[in-house]
Motif scaffolding. Sequence first.
Motif, PDB file in Angstrom:
ATOM      1  N   UNK A  31       0.825  -1.201   0.000  1.00  0.00           N
ATOM      2  CA  UNK A  31       0.000   0.000   0.000  1.00  0.00           C
ATOM      3  C   UNK A  31       0.864   1.257   0.000  1.00  0.00           C
ATOM      4  N   UNK A  32       0.414   2.277  -0.694  1.00  0.00           N
ATOM      5  CA  UNK A  32       1.068   3.588  -0.616  1.00  0.00           C
ATOM      6  C   UNK A  32       0.826   4.167   0.770  1.00  0.00           C
ATOM      7  N   UNK A  33       1.852   4.791   1.344  1.00  0.00           N
ATOM      8  CA  UNK A  33       1.767   5.360   2.685  1.00  0.00           C
ATOM      9  C   UNK A  33       2.127   6.835   2.620  1.00  0.00           C
ATOM     10  N   UNK A  37       8.883   8.550   1.370  1.00  0.00           N
ATOM     11  CA  UNK A  37       9.567   8.874   0.124  1.00  0.00           C
ATOM     12  C   UNK A  37       9.708   7.612  -0.722  1.00  0.00           C
ATOM     13  N   UNK A  38       9.710   7.806  -2.036  1.00  0.00           N
ATOM     14  CA  UNK A  38       9.779   6.673  -2.961  1.00  0.00           C
ATOM     15  C   UNK A  38      10.808   6.941  -4.045  1.00  0.00           C
ATOM     16  N   UNK A  60       8.342  16.509   1.411  1.00  0.00           N
ATOM     17  CA  UNK A  60       6.973  17.015   1.560  1.00  0.00           C
ATOM     18  C   UNK A  60       6.840  18.322   0.767  1.00  0.00           C
ATOM     19  N   UNK A  61       5.651  18.677   0.313  1.00  0.00           N
ATOM     20  CA  UNK A  61       4.393  17.945   0.506  1.00  0.00           C
ATOM     21  C   UNK A  61       4.138  16.873  -0.545  1.00  0.00           C
ATOM     22  N   UNK A  62       5.074  16.707  -1.510  1.00  0.00           N
ATOM     23  CA  UNK A  62       4.813  15.759  -2.593  1.00  0.00           C
ATOM     24  C   UNK A  62       4.577  14.356  -2.073  1.00  0.00           C
ATOM     25  N   UNK A  63       5.268  13.975  -0.995  1.00  0.00           N
ATOM     26  CA  UNK A  63       5.100  12.612  -0.489  1.00  0.00           C
ATOM     27  C   UNK A  63       3.800  12.422   0.289  1.00  0.00           C
ATOM     28  N   UNK A  64       2.978  13.467   0.370  1.00  0.00           N
ATOM     29  CA  UNK A  64       1.659  13.337   1.004  1.00  0.00           C
ATOM     30  C   UNK A  64       0.543  13.240  -0.027  1.00  0.00           C
ATOM     31  N   UNK A  65       0.880  13.377  -1.304  1.00  0.00           N
ATOM     32  CA  UNK A  65      -0.126  13.289  -2.362  1.00  0.00           C
ATOM     33  C   UNK A  65      -0.199  11.852  -2.872  1.00  0.00           C
ATOM     34  N   UNK A  72       0.002  14.362  -8.335  1.00  0.00           N
ATOM     35  CA  UNK A  72       1.065  13.366  -8.475  1.00  0.00           C
ATOM     36  C   UNK A  72       1.401  13.073  -9.935  1.00  0.00           C
ATOM     37  N   UNK A  73       0.748  13.763 -10.846  1.00  0.00           N
ATOM     38  CA  UNK A  73       1.060  13.578 -12.267  1.00  0.00           C
ATOM     39  C   UNK A  73       2.533  13.887 -12.505  1.00  0.00           C
TER      40      UNK A  73
END
Length: 320
Positions: A31-33, A37-38, A60-65, A72-73
């Motif tokens: 699952x995405x969390x 970070x990825x 952040x904040x990208x890792x919260x989308x 996230x596109x």
Amino acid sequence: MNILLPKTITSSMFGAGTNIPVVDTAVGEQAWVSGTNYVLKDRRVDGDYTYECVQPVSSAPQNTYAPSDVRSAGFWLKDEGAPTNRMAPFDKYLFTKARRAGNVTYVLNPGFVTGVAIYGIEGDKISLSAKAGPGGADLITPIVNRDLWQPAFGEWEYLFGDLQRGTYFTLKDLPIHPNLELTITVTRNNPTVEAAIGFISVGNWKRLLAPMSQQGGVLYGVEASTQDYSYQDDTPRKDGTYVEVQGRLATDINLSCLIDAAQAPAAKLLLDQILGKAVAMEVSELPKYSHLATVGKITGTVRSDTWPAASVGLQIKGNV
């Protein structure tokens, strides 16, 4: 001629007896969390699909989308060929299958429906029950419980041939009930062998009938054609050899139906309702026409021929 007008299955329609979890770690799903970070090529489940990281997510904040978020596109790419194991039978393809050792069980609460179609089956037995809500009375008796072996074409095939398992099953005329609970189970005789289901559609069966009759109005001359999307790749070779790249398989069907002229508006409406959708269809319930069934996108024409009769021409492009 039968066409299943499908109902969209949502996560809220799954009952507690479904044995494939929302995120199935047994098949490697993660699952995405939020807040994590990825890196490139990471694959995570969000909603009903798997997404692949195509640009590192490192702050952040990208890792919260969530991957499905429009923000996230450019960071995540939805893999259209990788629905979750639970949702695989409810996308438009047959090759995306729900898999589990021993048996695959779905409990669905779809509301008002009159039938079900199940395709892409890999198993030895299928059972199906319909109840008036969880723990309610049986709405169909006896409960469907049958082997999936296809009948032999002749004595030699029966005694010595390679008997095949059936790959699809349809059920019609379910009693109308607002709290219908439908349980579908495909089982292997050997509990260590994987069972699978490629496509499940529940909804309302629509029938195209011959004038002044309750019989199917399909005319002789129905054509079923197999489609093989394999191809050969010889680009890196100069000696005439090539690599065979395995592709998906499908069945296309072309047919014509004769119907009562008064049913022409309803036939046209049905074509409008299923346009662009992957739907289940079968020409007849008779065993000798069992090869004339598929899942695909249907286009067609409705023509008013005479005062009492109309004709419907259908082209079904089978889905892989």
